[in-house]
Design a protein around this motif. Structure first.
Motif, mmCIF file in Angstrom:
data_model
loop_
_atom_site.group_PDB
_atom_site.id
_atom_site.type_symbol
_atom_site.label_atom_id
_atom_site.label_comp_id
_atom_site.label_asym_id
_atom_site.label_seq_id
_atom_site.Cartn_x
_atom_site.Cartn_y
_atom_site.Cartn_z
ATOM 1 N N PHE A 189 10.232 0.934 5.836
ATOM 2 C CA PHE A 189 9.247 1.870 6.363
ATOM 3 C C PHE A 189 9.761 3.316 6.309
ATOM 4 N N ALA A 190 11.054 3.504 6.322
ATOM 5 C CA ALA A 190 11.613 4.860 6.184
ATOM 6 C C ALA A 190 11.400 5.387 4.761
ATOM 7 N N SER A 191 11.326 4.476 3.791
ATOM 8 C CA SER A 191 11.201 4.891 2.400
ATOM 9 C C SER A 191 9.744 5.054 1.968
ATOM 10 N N ARG A 192 8.804 4.903 2.918
ATOM 11 C CA ARG A 192 7.392 4.992 2.556
ATOM 12 C C ARG A 192 7.038 6.387 2.074
ATOM 13 N N LYS A 193 6.041 6.407 1.242
ATOM 14 C CA LYS A 193 5.601 7.682 0.634
ATOM 15 C C LYS A 193 4.871 8.533 1.635
ATOM 16 N N GLU A 250 0.830 -1.214 0.000
ATOM 17 C CA GLU A 250 0.000 0.000 0.000
ATOM 18 C C GLU A 250 0.860 1.258 0.000
ATOM 19 N N LEU A 251 1.972 1.210 0.736
ATOM 20 C CA LEU A 251 2.850 2.381 0.855
ATOM 21 C C LEU A 251 3.776 2.541 -0.343
ATOM 22 N N GLY A 252 3.757 1.580 -1.250
ATOM 23 C CA GLY A 252 4.608 1.666 -2.434
ATOM 24 C C GLY A 252 6.066 1.396 -2.156
ATOM 25 N N CYS A 253 6.339 0.499 -1.230
ATOM 26 C CA CYS A 253 7.727 0.164 -0.884
ATOM 27 C C CYS A 253 8.455 -0.367 -2.115
#
Length: 129
Positions: free
Chosen positions: A125-129, A70-73
């Motif tokens: 998770f740090a790279s999430r949009k 969902e976050l586009g990882c």
């Protein structure tokens, strides 16, 4: 405490409350497994504890993968690969048992979990949009 005791710390937080709660639960289950391996409770209890860790790991990995998707990882495939590896290792451990190498097994699982959270999950998770 136990040599294999895995302890949660804020350093392990990925700043997503549901995922952090899942990770904390994985630590509890891992510590339960370590305790079962050395409490002389018998192979059946150790196997049940290992199964609980496996079941919760599968549940957590599914939740985590869905959220990261969902976050586009960008590294979702790496996550999936690592998760499958861990589940495979748990399966191998269940087939081989922990009677003769319980401490080694639990230390491996603890090291894998710490590395995965610190090096893979935190980055994802740090790279999430």
């Amino acid at each position: 405490m136990f040599m294999g005791h895995a302890k949660w710390s804020e350093e392990l937080s990925v700043n997503v409350p549901t995922i952090d709660a899942d990770h904390k639960k994985l630590f509890i289950l891992l510590n339960d497994l370590f305790a079962a391996c050395f409490a002389g409770v018998g192979n059946e209890v150790v196997h049940e504890t290992l199964q609980a860790l496996t079941d919760y790991s599968q549940y957590h990995f599914s939740r985590e993968e869905s959220l990261l998707q969902e976050l586009g990882c960008p590294d979702i495939e790496k996550q999936i690969h690592e998760h499958r590896y861990f589940i495979g290792q748990l399966g191998d451990i269940a087939r081989q048992g922990t009677a003769t190498n319980g401490e080694e097994v639990v230390l491996f699982l603890k090291d894998w979990l710490l590395h995965h959270i610190l090096e893979v999950d935190k980055l994802a998770f740090a790279s999430r949009k």
